[in-house]
Motif scaffolding. Structure first.
Motif, PDB file in Angstrom:
ATOM      1  N   CYS B 392       0.748  -1.083   0.067  1.00 26.84           N
ATOM      2  CA  CYS B 392      -0.288  -0.617   0.077  1.00 26.84           C
ATOM      3  C   CYS B 392       0.807   1.233  -0.184  1.00 26.84           C
ATOM      4  O   CYS B 392       1.800   1.071   0.121  1.00 26.84           O
ATOM      5  N   PRO B 393       0.363   2.849  -0.678  1.00 28.79           N
ATOM      6  CA  PRO B 393       0.848   3.576  -0.482  1.00 28.79           C
ATOM      7  C   PRO B 393       1.671   4.450   1.006  1.00 28.79           C
ATOM      8  O   PRO B 393       1.003   3.680   1.680  1.00 28.79           O
ATOM      9  N   LEU B 394       3.032   4.495   1.084  1.00 28.34           N
ATOM     10  CA  LEU B 394       3.154   5.620   2.336  1.00 28.34           C
ATOM     11  C   LEU B 394       2.034   5.799   3.255  1.00 28.34           C
ATOM     12  O   LEU B 394       1.846   5.581   4.371  1.00 28.34           O
ATOM     13  N   GLU B 395       1.863   6.831   2.445  1.00 31.06           N
ATOM     14  CA  GLU B 395       0.513   7.697   3.606  1.00 31.06           C
ATOM     15  C   GLU B 395      -0.483   6.587   3.657  1.00 31.06           C
ATOM     16  O   GLU B 395      -1.113   6.724   5.302  1.00 31.06           O
ATOM     17  N   LEU B 396      -0.679   5.334   3.512  1.00 35.71           N
ATOM     18  CA  LEU B 396      -1.661   4.872   4.228  1.00 35.71           C
ATOM     19  C   LEU B 396      -1.193   3.787   5.227  1.00 35.71           C
ATOM     20  O   LEU B 396      -2.320   3.358   5.843  1.00 35.71           O
ATOM     21  N   ARG B 397       0.144   3.507   5.593  1.00 29.14           N
ATOM     22  CA  ARG B 397       0.489   2.166   5.869  1.00 29.14           C
ATOM     23  C   ARG B 397      -0.135   2.229   7.508  1.00 29.14           C
ATOM     24  O   ARG B 397      -0.315   1.821   7.966  1.00 29.14           O
ATOM     25  N   ALA B 398       0.319   3.894   8.070  1.00 31.55           N
ATOM     26  CA  ALA B 398      -0.162   3.937   9.923  1.00 31.55           C
ATOM     27  C   ALA B 398      -2.108   3.235  10.126  1.00 31.55           C
ATOM     28  O   ALA B 398      -1.820   2.431  10.715  1.00 31.55           O
ATOM     29  N   GLN B 399      -2.256   4.170   8.950  1.00 28.53           N
ATOM     30  CA  GLN B 399      -3.736   3.566   9.147  1.00 28.53           C
ATOM     31  C   GLN B 399      -3.835   1.930   9.179  1.00 28.53           C
ATOM     32  O   GLN B 399      -4.675   1.670  10.248  1.00 28.53           O
ATOM     33  N   ALA B 400      -3.513   1.748   7.372  1.00 31.29           N
ATOM     34  CA  ALA B 400      -3.625   0.537   8.208  1.00 31.29           C
ATOM     35  C   ALA B 400      -3.589  -1.464   8.912  1.00 31.29           C
ATOM     36  O   ALA B 400      -3.685  -1.359   9.333  1.00 31.29           O
TER      37      ALA B 400
END
Lengths: 159, 794
Positions: B392-400
């Motif tokens: 997944c794109p970096l900006e979504l990793r924390a949320q995921a």
């Protein structure tokens, strides 16, 4: 309601700005910078919808111009795309195969057309033909004056 | 027209400027000319001048000197000048500026002009920038125009009314009657304006909403007319008749049908009809369908209609147009709580959208997928989510990552699955997890005692392959330090057995210690783990000793401090080492020290609170103020000595420390060690009688603090038991006796007993200490007292 409409080139040069709520000059400049940065950074085949603060930003590129419309959160994004498209059609009908240069050299006309289509952040007229007819009539009124008359004709009252 | 050229010439001149500087030059010249023209008498070119200024303004240059010219132009009898004047006013003025007040009169006059295009200019400007005052002033005029004018003016007056109501809420009541009657108009522009106005009135005033509910049948009729009617050239867009009006009516119906059964019933059939008959091949049709779905889901619609609406969203999810997929997901997100089962039916499609190219669609798919995780689908959903996480794109990793952790915690089918899942996340996205993940995982591992062996093996293997993910490395080090003995044992129920030698393990930890990839906190974990292993391995303790002593001169102050303390644990306090480093008890959830603090301190924090808890149950708190002034050494009267609080306790009891810094805790335990090279403190023999020798050494801690170490030795041929020391000091001196190392002195000096005493002498009185010695030897009790008048200072 719609909050603002911006038109800018691929280099980020502003071609038209319509604000539907009162905003201080400095704030307008800031918003313009943010919008151009955000929209120009988008990938080619991305979704046309963005979130910015408490608004939805609907943008679409037509040739060398980006149309950027900010709407409130409860508004219909798909319809906003149709609003943008309708405005482009109106410009196209008026200028005949409209291009960016037309809007640069005749920016007042672009505003006059917009002011017949949208008003106070809402759609004013849903018929393309009626908008076109009104613009033509207004232009004629203006032309008519240019030839020397100082008074207004009583005609053109009824559409 | 010839007069247009000056404007276009100027634009050409500006555009041909090659640099910003050149452009500024052209603009400065032009603005000067414009200013001069403004000052001149009417010369017929005024509108072009102002237009030039407006162009310059759009480029970002100041144009406030044109404000008064706008005011003048608006008041002109010429249409061309009014037109540009009003445009200028809308661009340069806003309601906050004084100049805008000056145009109020012109607007008022132009509203009743004989020419509708002049009226139109005034209406447009009022709707764009009318201040509250202007709105109050002109509201009656607008109401008049709403009732008695042509369609062109009526539609504009309606939107002016909307603006007025937004500015001055009370005026809503004024426009309600006119708005009602406008619904009977045939002109679409007017109808649209009327619907917008009614919507605005209903949203602002619940009573007005009640009254307007009666219009539902009328609105339904109008809608039906649009949907069923044949082709209408004026309003057709790709086969849909006036989609703009349709959408507004649907929105008004939504507001009127919300929380009202009767109104919702009245619109049910219509909504079903629109939902089924609207052509969905083009965006415009989908815009209408979208609004229909939103209305159906928001009113009290019957279940069949709801299912129809959710199915439309499901179809949207499969649409090639990613805009449509995106809005489908935002809509499904809104109803995933209320219509959970209906949304679950489309879970497969939603999960597929995790693979969409578009970042916005991916984000929505992630949020929706996480909302759809349940106990029944946890295994399959987690597979998809973990797959998503790896690409997944970096900006979504924390949320995921955090979404996955939450889902795992709620629905984990087994503990091993839970631990495996967390480890998987740490391996894939360890850099993006939140700080609490490390202590949370440690707690989870500690509490799953049957899987300690499995977990430490798995983490060891992970550590061998990759030491770049800090969270993972930290947890791995912690586990190896804690369960290293299980690792070395070799066999493990849940995984394949593997031979791990002590050197292998120490190699792994040293690699972490030395790697430039390791964050300071991680190195702290590794060092502590290494130290812990000293009680869990048998052969390589010397290696650990040397590692620890090397880091005693590390540049990193935190590591240096730890190393020095561990060094001391080897040297002076070796008798305590096993207890200090023993296995952690089960950590309670939400125990203090868990959730607070910076992540760098968390490792040692882990060790301290639990140990402190252990200690607490054994020992009542010793208040520092309990120094008896019984023994007034300066006065010399005999009184009972301050009791030694640790009588009879054999465990090394830790002082209850309130210090929140990890270093502080350890310092308290070991009596305030300074991180300096250790040289033995000078000792002096203070007592020697009957074969029992008591030596004393002291170390200055601070200006007023002193630590005294008493060491007792038994040179007789018989063992001594119940050996205790008691101490008393002058009134103003504070005394804190630490636990003795033991209470038996074996014969012939086979072992010693040490006891530390912390003294605080803030008033800097002459320091003296009286020591009472008690013990049992060969069945008899002995007691003696000795006074120490001077202390050897380090």
């Amino acid at each position: 309601m719609m909050r603002f409409l911006l038109l800018f080139s691929r280099q980020g040069k502003l071609r038209l700005q319509k604000w539907f709520t009162p905003i201080p000059e400095r704030e307008k400049k800031k918003i313009i910078r943010e919008m151009t940065t955000m929209v120009l950074a988008r990938q080619p085949r991305s979704c046309n919808f963005l979130h910015w603060k408490d608004l939805k930003i609907i943008y679409k590129r037509y040739a060398s111009l980006y149309f950027c419309l900010a709407i409130e959160n409860h508004e219909n994004e798909l319809l906003a795309l149709e609003v943008i498209h309708r405005y482009v059609e109106l410009l196209d009908k008026y200028f005949g195969n409209v291009c960016e240069l037309d809007i640069i050299f005749n920016f007042e006309k672009a505003y006059f057309i917009l002011d017949e289509f949208l008003l106070g952040g809402e759609i004013q007229e849903t018929s393309k033909q009626i908008v076109n007819r009104c613009i033509e009539s207004s232009d004629m009124l203006q032309e008519y004056y240019c030839e020397g008359e100082t008074d207004f004709p009583g005609t053109w009252r009824k559409l | 027209c010839v007069l247009h050229l000056p404007l276009q010439e100027m634009i050409r001149a500006i555009r041909s400027a090659r640099t910003q500087c050149e452009e500024r030059g052209v603009i400065q010249r032009e603005c000067a000319a414009i200013r001069a023209q403004f000052r001149q008498a009417d010369n017929g070119g005024r509108s072009h001048n102002l237009a030039k200024l407006l162009y310059v303004h759009m480029l970002g240059y100041p144009a406030h000197f044109g404000q008064m010219e706008c005011v003048r132009m608006i008041a002109s009898p010429r249409y061309s000048e009014k037109r540009v004047g009003y445009l200028g006013a809308m661009m340069l003025l806003d309601e906050k500026q004084d100049a805008s007040l000056l145009i109020t009169n012109s607007i008022k006059n132009d509203l009743s002009h004989s020419n509708q295009y002049v009226q139109s200019l005034a209406l447009c400007t009022l709707a764009c920038m009318g201040s509250a005052e202007m709105c109050r002033d002109l509201a009656p005029e607008i109401d008049r125009l709403l009732r008695a004018s042509n369609s062109y003016i009526k539609k504009k007056a309606a939107l002016c009314a909307v603006h007025i109501v937004r500015k001055v809420h009370d005026l809503g009541e004024l426009f309600a009657p006119a708005a009602r009657s406008l619904l009977a108009e045939k002109n679409h522009g007017v109808l649209h304006g009327a619907v917008v106005l009614i919507t605005e009135l209903c949203e602002r005033n619940p009573e007005t909403l009640e009254r307007f509910r009666k219009t539902v049948p009328d609105l339904v009729q109008i809608m039906k007319g649009l949907v069923i009617s044949g082709y209408s050239p004026e309003h057709d867009v790709a086969g849909i008749s006036d989609p703009f009006l349709q959408v507004r009516i649907l929105r008004l119906l939504r507001i009127l049908g919300r929380n009202n059964e009767a109104a919702s019933d009245a619109m049910n059939d219509l909504l079903a009809q629109v939902a089924t008959n609207t052509d969905s091949t083009k965006t415009v049709g989908n815009a209408v369908l979208y609004e229909t779905v939103l209305t159906v889901l928001d009113i009290k619609s019957e279940s069949g209609l709801r299912v129809l609406a959710v199915n439309i969203l499901g179809r949207f999810l499969l649409n090639n147009d990613r805009n449509i997929r995106y809005i489908a997901m935002t809509s499904l997100q809104r109803i995933v709580g209320t219509d959970h089962n209906a949304v679950q039916r489309h879970r497969g499609t939603i999960v597929d959208c995790l693979k969409d190219q578009d970042a916005s669609v991916k984000r929505r798919a992630l949020e929706l997928s996480l909302a759809l995780v349940s106990a029944t689908n946890i295994r399959s959903m987690m597979k998809e989510l973990l797959l998503f996480l790896s690409s997944c794109p970096l900006e979504l990793r924390a949320q995921a990552a955090s979404g996955i952790f939450n889902a795992a915690e709620r629905y984990a089918p087994s503990q091993r699955w839970h631990i495996d899942t967390i480890l998987h996340v740490l391996t894939t996205a360890g850099g993006d997890v939140r700080d609490e993940t490390v202590p949370n995982l440690i707690q989870l591992i500690t509490n799953t005692s049957e899987l300690h062996c499995y977990t430490v093996h798995k983490l060891y293997r992970a550590l061998l392959s990759d030491i770049s993910q800090q969270s993972l490395v930290q947890v791995a080090c912690w586990c190896i330090g804690e369960y290293g003995d299980l690792l070395l044992r070799g066999e493990c129920q849940e995984t394949e057995p593997v031979q791990v030698t002590e050197d292998d393990v120490l190699d792994a930890l040293e690699t972490v210690l030395q790697s430039h990839m390791s964050a300071p906190a991680t190195r702290g974990f590794a060092l502590t783990a290494t130290m812990k292993l000293s009680t869990r391995i048998t052969d390589n303790v010397d290696r650990i000793r040397s590692i620890v002593s090397i880091y005693g001169s590390c540049i990193d102050v935190e590591l240096q401090q730890r190393a020095v303390e561990y060094n001391a644990l080897f040297k002076k306090y070796d008798h305590m080492r096993a207890a200090v480093l023993e296995r952690m008890p089960v950590i309670e959830k939400n125990s203090p020290g868990h959730t607070n603090g910076e992540s760098t301190r968390e490792a040692v924090k882990e060790v301290q609170p639990a140990k402190v808890k252990q200690a607490e149950t054994l020992l009542p708190q010793q208040p520092a103020s309990q120094v008896c002034d019984l023994l007034d050494l300066l006065g010399g009267s005999e009184e009972p000595l301050q009791p030694n609080p640790a009588v009879g306790s054999t465990l090394p009891v830790l002082p209850v420390s309130t210090s929140s810094t990890a270093g502080g805790d350890l310092l308290d335990l070991l009596g305030g060690l300074e991180p300096t090279p250790l040289t033995p403190a000078p000792t002096v023999t203070v007592y020697e009688k009957g074969g029992v020798t008591l030596t004393l050494s002291s170390e200055k801690q601070s200006d007023s603090g002193l630590t005294v170490t008493l060491t007792a030795c038994n040179s007789t041929d018989s063992d001594i038991s119940s050996f205790t020391l008691q101490a008393a000091v002058p009134k103003s001196v504070q005394l804190h006796m630490k636990a003795p190392s033991g209470d038996s002195l074996p014969a012939r000096g086979a072992a010693k007993v040490t006891q530390m005493v912390a003294l605080s002498n803030p008033n800097k009185v002459n320091l003296k200490m009286r020591i009472r010695i008690s013990y049992t030897s060969q069945g008899s009790a002995f007691q003696d007292t000795v006074q120490v008048d001077s202390f050897p200072e380090h």
